[in-house]
Write a protein that holds these residues in place. Structure first.
Motif, PDB file in Angstrom:
ATOM      1  N   ARG A 250       0.797  -1.220   0.000  1.00 19.23           N
ATOM      2  CA  ARG A 250       0.000   0.000   0.000  1.00 19.23           C
ATOM      3  C   ARG A 250       0.828   1.266   0.000  1.00 19.23           C
ATOM      4  O   ARG A 250       0.392   2.307  -0.521  1.00 19.23           O
ATOM      5  N   GLU A 251       2.015   1.230   0.585  1.00 15.90           N
ATOM      6  CA  GLU A 251       2.791   2.453   0.746  1.00 15.90           C
ATOM      7  C   GLU A 251       4.070   2.466  -0.091  1.00 15.90           C
ATOM      8  O   GLU A 251       4.376   3.456  -0.745  1.00 15.90           O
ATOM      9  N   ALA A 252       4.819   1.385  -0.063  1.00 17.17           N
ATOM     10  CA  ALA A 252       6.153   1.401  -0.667  1.00 17.17           C
ATOM     11  C   ALA A 252       6.148   1.071  -2.161  1.00 17.17           C
ATOM     12  O   ALA A 252       6.948   1.619  -2.919  1.00 17.17           O
ATOM     13  N   LEU A 253       5.258   0.200  -2.595  1.00 13.17           N
ATOM     14  CA  LEU A 253       5.340  -0.338  -3.949  1.00 13.17           C
ATOM     15  C   LEU A 253       5.162   0.735  -5.019  1.00 13.17           C
ATOM     16  O   LEU A 253       5.885   0.731  -6.022  1.00 13.17           O
ATOM     17  N   LYS A 254       4.226   1.647  -4.817  1.00 12.60           N
ATOM     18  CA  LYS A 254       3.950   2.629  -5.869  1.00 12.60           C
ATOM     19  C   LYS A 254       5.135   3.557  -6.117  1.00 12.60           C
ATOM     20  O   LYS A 254       5.374   3.988  -7.253  1.00 12.60           O
ATOM     21  N   ASN A 255       5.909   3.875  -5.088  1.00 12.88           N
ATOM     22  CA  ASN A 255       7.086   4.725  -5.274  1.00 12.88           C
ATOM     23  C   ASN A 255       8.296   3.924  -5.752  1.00 12.88           C
ATOM     24  O   ASN A 255       9.104   4.408  -6.537  1.00 12.88           O
ATOM     25  N   ALA A 256       8.416   2.703  -5.272  1.00 13.81           N
ATOM     26  CA  ALA A 256       9.541   1.863  -5.700  1.00 13.81           C
ATOM     27  C   ALA A 256       9.389   1.406  -7.140  1.00 13.81           C
ATOM     28  O   ALA A 256      10.379   1.024  -7.776  1.00 13.81           O
ATOM     29  N   ALA A 257       8.160   1.448  -7.660  1.00 12.18           N
ATOM     30  CA  ALA A 257       7.925   0.940  -9.014  1.00 12.18           C
ATOM     31  C   ALA A 257       8.420   1.886 -10.098  1.00 12.18           C
ATOM     32  O   ALA A 257       8.624   1.454 -11.238  1.00 12.18           O
ATOM     33  N   LEU A 258       8.625   3.178  -9.781  1.00 10.40           N
ATOM     34  CA  LEU A 258       9.034   4.133 -10.806  1.00 10.40           C
ATOM     35  C   LEU A 258      10.382   3.784 -11.454  1.00 10.40           C
ATOM     36  O   LEU A 258      10.493   3.768 -12.680  1.00 10.40           O
ATOM     37  N   PRO A 259      11.440   3.518 -10.677  1.00 11.64           N
ATOM     38  CA  PRO A 259      12.697   3.115 -11.340  1.00 11.64           C
ATOM     39  C   PRO A 259      12.549   1.816 -12.128  1.00 11.64           C
ATOM     40  O   PRO A 259      13.169   1.643 -13.180  1.00 11.64           O
ATOM     41  N   THR A 260      11.719   0.913 -11.628  1.00  7.56           N
ATOM     42  CA  THR A 260      11.507  -0.361 -12.318  1.00  7.56           C
ATOM     43  C   THR A 260      10.789  -0.156 -13.639  1.00  7.56           C
ATOM     44  O   THR A 260      11.023  -0.887 -14.604  1.00  7.56           O
ATOM     45  N   LEU A 261       9.905   0.857 -13.704  1.00  7.61           N
ATOM     46  CA  LEU A 261       9.169   1.138 -14.931  1.00  7.61           C
ATOM     47  C   LEU A 261      10.122   1.424 -16.083  1.00  7.61           C
ATOM     48  O   LEU A 261       9.954   0.917 -17.194  1.00  7.61           O
ATOM     49  N   THR A 262      11.127   2.259 -15.811  1.00  5.70           N
ATOM     50  CA  THR A 262      12.106   2.576 -16.849  1.00  5.70           C
ATOM     51  C   THR A 262      12.843   1.325 -17.307  1.00  5.70           C
ATOM     52  O   THR A 262      13.047   1.099 -18.506  1.00  5.70           O
ATOM     53  N   LEU A 263      13.235   0.504 -16.353  1.00  3.92           N
ATOM     54  CA  LEU A 263      13.945  -0.730 -16.701  1.00  3.92           C
ATOM     55  C   LEU A 263      13.069  -1.651 -17.536  1.00  3.92           C
ATOM     56  O   LEU A 263      13.533  -2.231 -18.526  1.00  3.92           O
ATOM     57  N   VAL A 264      11.801  -1.777 -17.155  1.00  2.99           N
ATOM     58  CA  VAL A 264      10.896  -2.671 -17.886  1.00  2.99           C
ATOM     59  C   VAL A 264      10.768  -2.216 -19.338  1.00  2.99           C
ATOM     60  O   VAL A 264      10.775  -3.032 -20.263  1.00  2.99           O
ATOM     61  N   GLY A 265      10.676  -0.907 -19.549  1.00  4.51           N
ATOM     62  CA  GLY A 265      10.585  -0.406 -20.915  1.00  4.51           C
ATOM     63  C   GLY A 265      11.812  -0.735 -21.735  1.00  4.51           C
ATOM     64  O   GLY A 265      11.709  -1.198 -22.882  1.00  4.51           O
TER      65      GLY A 265
END
Length: 335
Positions: A250-265
């Motif tokens: 609920r708290e950590a995942l949404k902010n931690a996902a931003l760097p991962t988004l770039t990597l996934v792309g």
């Protein structure tokens, strides 16, 4: 801010595609081998060779050939395939949907595997469970996708023949497709028997592509989560009585996902490129399989068209990821 970023990226895309077109055009023409000689039967005369060279424009200089080809591309004409004697764009567009469906399915599998492993590793940080996840991720990343394909064929095509290991759809399927997006069309037309057959053909090549990407997603997202869960707002959530799993989700995942988004792309573009060998391995009727045939046959127009389409996909995916990151990051959105 976002508009300026978009305009800059569009200019970069145009320059990138032009650079790719120049490099590919020159390289495939200076490489050894004569596509015209491969087309002609034994005993062909010099006049036959000259006529074919003139037909495909190979009797001109490389500079002249490039500008003639580029002019055609700007008008939507990528030329005629030397080996298949068909319009290049028609051939590419007929195979591209299969590769896009396979790549997207592989990405979904990678996310379904990688994200839960990252959450589990962050929740069990400092324990033997986290160490085991790191070992598994390292082992999976060290094995290339085509080797995973061979392993999956051996396991689920030979030892335990559960899935199909060849083709895109069974020949006995009775459905006249209106588009080349077979999977999407079968779902929209409620032909779930066809959907199951298509999925049965896709699951092994998609899994072979997904496993290395899943390990990368798991490792990076876990590291991002471990950084975020030390911040004050996450600590406050723990004080409010949330469990560790609730805190992460609920708290950590949404902010931690931003760097991962770039990597996934970025990794998704590599995943599309990886379909070339995997599609060949599974005889999957996609753009990658066609690319190998084009190289073997020295089909210059088809090679140029396929490479340019791949390059366009890469830059468009990176543009989409860049724009999504700008929209999801408040500092960039309000900058």
């Amino acid at each position: 801010m976002i508009l300026n970023r978009l305009v800059l990226r569009l200019l970069t895309i145009a320059a990138t595609l032009l650079g790719v077109a120049v490099v590919v055009f020159v390289i495939i023409r200076v490489a050894p081998g004569d596509p015209i000689a491969m087309m002609l039967p034994p005993g062909a005369t010099d006049d036959d060779i000259a006529r074919l060279r003139a037909l495909y424009g190979l009797d001109k200089t490389i500079v002249q050939q490039f500008f003639i080809w580029l002019s055609g591309v700007l008008h939507g004409n990528f030329g005629t395939s030397i080996s298949l004697r068909q319009d290049v764009m028609t051939l590419v567009l007929a195979r591209l949907p299969a590769t896009l469906e396979l790549s997207t399915f592989a990405l979904l599998i990678a996310l379904l595997i990688g994200v839960p492993l990252a959450v589990l590793g962050a929740r069990e940080r400092g324990t033997a469970m986290e160490g085991a996840i790191d070992v598994v991720n390292g082992a999976v990343m060290s094995i290339p996708d085509f080797l995973w394909g061979l392993v999956l064929i051996l396991l689920f095509g030979v030892l335990a023949p559960i899935f199909y290991i060849s083709g895109r759809v069974s020949p006995d399927i009775n459905l006249q497709f209106s588009t080349q997006f077979y999977l999407i069309e079968s779902i929209l037309r409620l032909r779930f028997d066809v959907t199951r057959d298509l999925m049965g053909h896709m699951v092994l090549p998609a899994l072979a592509l997904a496993l290395p990407l899943a390990a990368i997603i798991s490792q990076l997202l876990k590291m991002s989560l471990k950084e975020v869960i030390t911040l004050d707002y996450v600590t406050l959530a723990r004080v409010k009585g949330f469990s560790e799993t609730q805190v992460i989700l609920r708290e950590a995942l949404k902010n931690a996902a931003l760097p991962t988004l770039t990597l996934v792309g970025v990794q998704f573009t590599f995943l599309i490129g990886g379909t070339i060998i995997v599609e060949r391995l599974f005889s999957y009727e996609g753009l990658g399989n066609m690319a190998i045939d084009a190289v073997i046959n020295r089909d210059l127009p088809l090679i140029q068209g396929i490479v340019l389409i791949f390059a366009l996909l890469f830059v468009l995916i990176n543009l989409t990821v860049d724009m999504m990151y700008a929209l999801l990051n408040p500092r960039l959105r309000h900058g």
